[in-house]
Design a protein around this motif. Structure first.
Motif, mmCIF file in Angstrom:
data_model
loop_
_atom_site.group_PDB
_atom_site.id
_atom_site.type_symbol
_atom_site.label_atom_id
_atom_site.label_comp_id
_atom_site.label_asym_id
_atom_site.label_seq_id
_atom_site.Cartn_x
_atom_site.Cartn_y
_atom_site.Cartn_z
ATOM 1 N N ARG A 114 26.898 1.775 67.441
ATOM 2 C CA ARG A 114 26.117 1.775 66.141
ATOM 3 C C ARG A 114 25.870 3.308 65.689
ATOM 4 O O ARG A 114 25.361 4.150 64.893
ATOM 5 N N GLU A 115 26.192 3.880 66.772
ATOM 6 C CA GLU A 115 25.953 5.586 66.298
ATOM 7 C C GLU A 115 26.703 5.967 65.335
ATOM 8 O O GLU A 115 26.223 7.047 64.559
ATOM 9 N N ILE A 116 28.582 5.398 66.189
ATOM 10 C CA ILE A 116 29.664 5.288 65.193
ATOM 11 C C ILE A 116 28.641 5.648 63.227
ATOM 12 O O ILE A 116 28.500 6.599 62.162
ATOM 13 N N LEU A 117 27.764 4.728 63.262
ATOM 14 C CA LEU A 117 28.068 4.143 61.929
ATOM 15 C C LEU A 117 26.899 4.190 61.239
ATOM 16 O O LEU A 117 27.179 4.761 59.576
ATOM 17 N N ARG B 29 25.581 9.339 56.987
ATOM 18 C CA ARG B 29 25.530 10.440 56.871
ATOM 19 C C ARG B 29 26.921 12.037 56.840
ATOM 20 O O ARG B 29 26.357 12.908 56.925
ATOM 21 N N LEU B 30 27.722 11.395 56.745
ATOM 22 C CA LEU B 30 28.824 12.433 56.887
ATOM 23 C C LEU B 30 29.296 13.123 55.649
ATOM 24 O O LEU B 30 28.940 13.123 54.781
ATOM 25 N N ASP B 31 29.013 14.535 55.667
ATOM 26 C CA ASP B 31 28.985 15.489 55.241
ATOM 27 C C ASP B 31 30.560 16.231 54.565
ATOM 28 O O ASP B 31 31.069 16.833 55.468
ATOM 29 N N THR B 32 30.878 15.847 53.675
ATOM 30 C CA THR B 32 32.510 16.807 53.800
ATOM 31 C C THR B 32 32.400 17.925 52.394
ATOM 32 O O THR B 32 31.510 18.005 51.931
ATOM 33 N N TYR B 33 33.449 19.537 53.298
ATOM 34 C CA TYR B 33 33.650 20.011 51.935
ATOM 35 C C TYR B 33 35.084 20.494 52.078
ATOM 36 O O TYR B 33 35.485 20.071 52.550
#
Length: 104
Positions: free
Chosen positions: A73-76, A81-85
């Motif tokens: 659940r934490e990983i999901l 909210r994963l931000d990439t640059y």
């Protein structure tokens, strides 16, 4: 080794192999065997120790599954909210969570 003791050993092996259905079947067979053949005082002490170990294994398996579910659940939650640059440091907006189905 009595049949009842063999059922307990099978239940322990099934729990160790993470096969709860087989463990339950073995424990039911153990119960049936005790009902039909009876129980001596020496066997009762041995079985009590075996059952305590099986109970400990079952509790550990339950705790392990609960921990894995929490981590999943934490990983999901974090992956939504994963931000990439990119290489120049600019934020790239990407949809990582599945699109919600909309009904009109």
């Amino acid at each position: 080794m009595s049949k009842a003791h063999g059922h307990l050993q099978q239940a322990r092996a099934a729990l160790t192999a993470f096969n709860p259905q087989a463990a339950e079947e073995s424990l039911r067979s153990f119960e049936d065997e005790i009902k039909t053949s009876g129980l001596t005082a020496d066997a009762a002490a041995l079985f009590q120790a075996e059952l305590a170990e099986i109970r400990g294994l079952a509790e550990a398996a339950k705790d392990g599954v609960a921990a894995a579910q929490r981590q999943f659940r934490e990983i999901l939650e974090l992956s939504r909210r994963l931000d990439t640059y990119d290489r120049s440091g600019n934020r790239k907006a990407e949809q990582v969570a599945p699109m919600a189905t909309r009904k009109f």
